[in-house]
Write a protein that holds these residues in place. Structure first.
Motif, PDB file in Angstrom:
ATOM      1  N   LEU A   1      36.682 -88.837  72.337  1.00  0.00           N
ATOM      2  CA  LEU A   1      37.414 -87.851  73.129  1.00  0.00           C
ATOM      3  C   LEU A   1      38.204 -86.998  72.143  1.00  0.00           C
ATOM      4  O   LEU A   1      39.055 -87.514  71.411  1.00  0.00           O
ATOM      5  N   ILE A   2      37.915 -85.701  72.124  1.00  0.00           N
ATOM      6  CA  ILE A   2      38.569 -84.809  71.164  1.00  0.00           C
ATOM      7  C   ILE A   2      39.126 -83.595  71.888  1.00  0.00           C
ATOM      8  O   ILE A   2      38.863 -83.368  73.069  1.00  0.00           O
ATOM      9  N   GLY A   3      39.889 -82.802  71.151  1.00  0.00           N
ATOM     10  CA  GLY A   3      40.463 -81.581  71.698  1.00  0.00           C
ATOM     11  C   GLY A   3      41.713 -81.202  70.942  1.00  0.00           C
ATOM     12  O   GLY A   3      42.300 -82.037  70.238  1.00  0.00           O
ATOM     13  N   PRO A   4      42.150 -79.961  71.067  1.00  0.00           N
ATOM     14  CA  PRO A   4      43.362 -79.527  70.366  1.00  0.00           C
ATOM     15  C   PRO A   4      44.599 -80.245  70.883  1.00  0.00           C
ATOM     16  O   PRO A   4      44.582 -80.857  71.958  1.00  0.00           O
ATOM     17  N   ASN A   5      45.687 -80.174  70.141  1.00  0.00           N
ATOM     18  CA  ASN A   5      46.948 -80.737  70.603  1.00  0.00           C
ATOM     19  C   ASN A   5      47.320 -80.131  71.951  1.00  0.00           C
ATOM     20  O   ASN A   5      47.196 -78.917  72.154  1.00  0.00           O
ATOM     21  N   GLY A   6      47.772 -81.002  72.873  1.00  0.00           N
ATOM     22  CA  GLY A   6      48.129 -80.517  74.199  1.00  0.00           C
ATOM     23  C   GLY A   6      46.969 -80.410  75.163  1.00  0.00           C
ATOM     24  O   GLY A   6      47.135 -79.929  76.295  1.00  0.00           O
ATOM     25  N   ALA A   7      45.785 -80.890  74.746  1.00  0.00           N
ATOM     26  CA  ALA A   7      44.599 -80.775  75.611  1.00  0.00           C
ATOM     27  C   ALA A   7      44.622 -81.764  76.765  1.00  0.00           C
ATOM     28  O   ALA A   7      43.873 -81.607  77.729  1.00  0.00           O
TER      29      ALA A   7
ATOM     30  N   VAL B   1      32.249-103.712  65.487  1.00  0.00           N
ATOM     31  CA  VAL B   1      32.899-104.026  66.769  1.00  0.00           C
ATOM     32  C   VAL B   1      32.056-103.533  67.941  1.00  0.00           C
ATOM     33  O   VAL B   1      31.945-104.196  68.979  1.00  0.00           O
ATOM     34  N   SER B   2      31.428-102.386  67.775  1.00  0.00           N
ATOM     35  CA  SER B   2      30.677-101.770  68.881  1.00  0.00           C
ATOM     36  C   SER B   2      29.416-102.549  69.258  1.00  0.00           C
ATOM     37  O   SER B   2      28.806-102.278  70.293  1.00  0.00           O
ATOM     38  N   LYS B   3      29.039-103.530  68.451  1.00  0.00           N
ATOM     39  CA  LYS B   3      27.884-104.364  68.806  1.00  0.00           C
ATOM     40  C   LYS B   3      28.176-105.227  70.024  1.00  0.00           C
ATOM     41  O   LYS B   3      27.257-105.639  70.741  1.00  0.00           O
ATOM     42  N   THR B   4      29.451-105.497  70.272  1.00  0.00           N
ATOM     43  CA  THR B   4      29.825-106.355  71.397  1.00  0.00           C
ATOM     44  C   THR B   4      30.841-105.709  72.339  1.00  0.00           C
ATOM     45  O   THR B   4      31.114-106.260  73.407  1.00  0.00           O
ATOM     46  N   THR B   5      31.397-104.558  71.957  1.00  0.00           N
ATOM     47  CA  THR B   5      32.464-103.937  72.739  1.00  0.00           C
ATOM     48  C   THR B   5      32.223-102.437  72.861  1.00  0.00           C
ATOM     49  O   THR B   5      31.963-101.766  71.858  1.00  0.00           O
ATOM     50  N   THR B   6      32.327-101.904  74.058  1.00  0.00           N
ATOM     51  CA  THR B   6      32.249-100.462  74.275  1.00  0.00           C
ATOM     52  C   THR B   6      33.526 -99.820  73.740  1.00  0.00           C
ATOM     53  O   THR B   6      34.616-100.373  73.888  1.00  0.00           O
ATOM     54  N   ILE B   7      33.399 -98.651  73.111  1.00  0.00           N
ATOM     55  CA  ILE B   7      34.528 -98.012  72.440  1.00  0.00           C
ATOM     56  C   ILE B   7      34.761 -96.608  73.005  1.00  0.00           C
ATOM     57  O   ILE B   7      33.830 -95.813  73.126  1.00  0.00           O
ATOM     58  N   LEU B   8      36.022 -96.323  73.339  1.00  0.00           N
ATOM     59  CA  LEU B   8      36.456 -94.949  73.611  1.00  0.00           C
ATOM     60  C   LEU B   8      37.423 -94.578  72.495  1.00  0.00           C
ATOM     61  O   LEU B   8      38.482 -95.182  72.345  1.00  0.00           O
ATOM     62  N   LEU B   9      37.042 -93.578  71.704  1.00  0.00           N
ATOM     63  CA  LEU B   9      37.756 -93.211  70.485  1.00  0.00           C
ATOM     64  C   LEU B   9      38.431 -91.861  70.677  1.00  0.00           C
ATOM     65  O   LEU B   9      37.754 -90.855  70.927  1.00  0.00           O
ATOM     66  N   ILE B  10      39.750 -91.838  70.604  1.00  0.00           N
ATOM     67  CA  ILE B  10      40.505 -90.579  70.671  1.00  0.00           C
ATOM     68  C   ILE B  10      40.937 -90.285  69.242  1.00  0.00           C
ATOM     69  O   ILE B  10      41.724 -91.017  68.650  1.00  0.00           O
TER      70      ILE B  10
END
Length: 235
Positions: free
Chosen positions: A35-41, A180-189
């Motif tokens: 999950l990406i975006g400018p500051n304040g997004a 880690v992602s082999k066993t766990t779903t990741i949401l990365l900000i």
């Protein structure tokens, strides 16, 4: 892959500011989603709605077949939705191993062998008996990640995990998240686009509380709208 996490019409305002504006989002089981975006997004507000630190004004949060929209944060953790904070949250006066023990014992008893195994997985085993306050900042971030992994979450949300890491530590972090992602779903900000492009299966771009674009790293990199709003401003 099946959807592990979904939001439908998720919204929250702070005064006149629509921080999260009617977001429909889907995260697939087994993926690394950035999950990406400018500051304040609206990234942190959105994650706080997912974790239960904020309650939505409208919309739904569905996780692993359950509606968690009105559930408090601790129940979401018990359901398998883990997260680390943008600002490091550890127990500075305790040793590294006791921080991990405390995270584990919120749910069950923990053996010394299990704790050391977790610390070894994130490269902190040599620091097990050190007070957490004496760790370098980058290692404190890794300790918080270890504490999150201790709960064996189905989904782990990482809010700016490379903040404070030296350039020399980034490659090790990327390798760690791949493992880690082999066993766990990741949401990365994450703001570090090197990390995002190296890790993400899919990327969602937020702007002014709304989804601007979604797609593979190649699709996001090629998007003129994303270039104008975000990537074009990055070196």
């Amino acid at each position: 892959m099946s959807a592990l996490l979904e939001t439908r019409g998720l919204s929250i305002s702070f005064g006149a500011l629509k921080a999260v504006d009617n977001i429909d989002f889907s995260l697939q089981s087994g993926e690394i989603h950035a999950l990406i975006g400018p500051n304040g997004a609206g990234k942190t507000s959105f994650v706080n709605l997912l974790s239960g630190r904020l309650m939505a004004e409208s919309g739904e949060v569905l996780f692993d077949g359950r509606n968690l929209t009105r559930q408090p944060a601790y129940r979401r953790v018990r359901a398998g939705l883990g997260y680390t904070f943008q600002v490091t949250s550890i127990f500075a006066q305790l040793t590294v191993q006791d921080n991990v023990r405390l995270a584990l014992e919120r749910e069950r008893s923990a053996s010394a062998a299990e704790i050391l195994s977790l610390l070894k997985s994130t490269g902190l085993e040599a620091h097990a008996f050190m007070p957490a306050r004496d760790l370098a900042y980058g290692h404190q971030r890794l300790l918080e990640l270890t504490m999150g992994l201790a709960l064996r979450p189905k989904l782990l949300m990482l809010d700016e995990p490379t903040q404070g890491l030296a350039d020399s530590e980034i490659e090790g972090f990327i390798a760690l998240i791949r493992e880690v992602s082999k066993t766990t779903t990741i949401l990365l900000i994450e703001h570090n686009m090197q990390v995002v492009m190296a890790l993400a299966d899919r990327i969602t771009v937020l702007e002014r509380g709304r989804i601007l674009a979604q797609g593979s790293p190649a699709e996001i990199r090629a998007s003129e709208a994303v270039q104008a709003a975000y990537l074009g401003s990055k070196s």
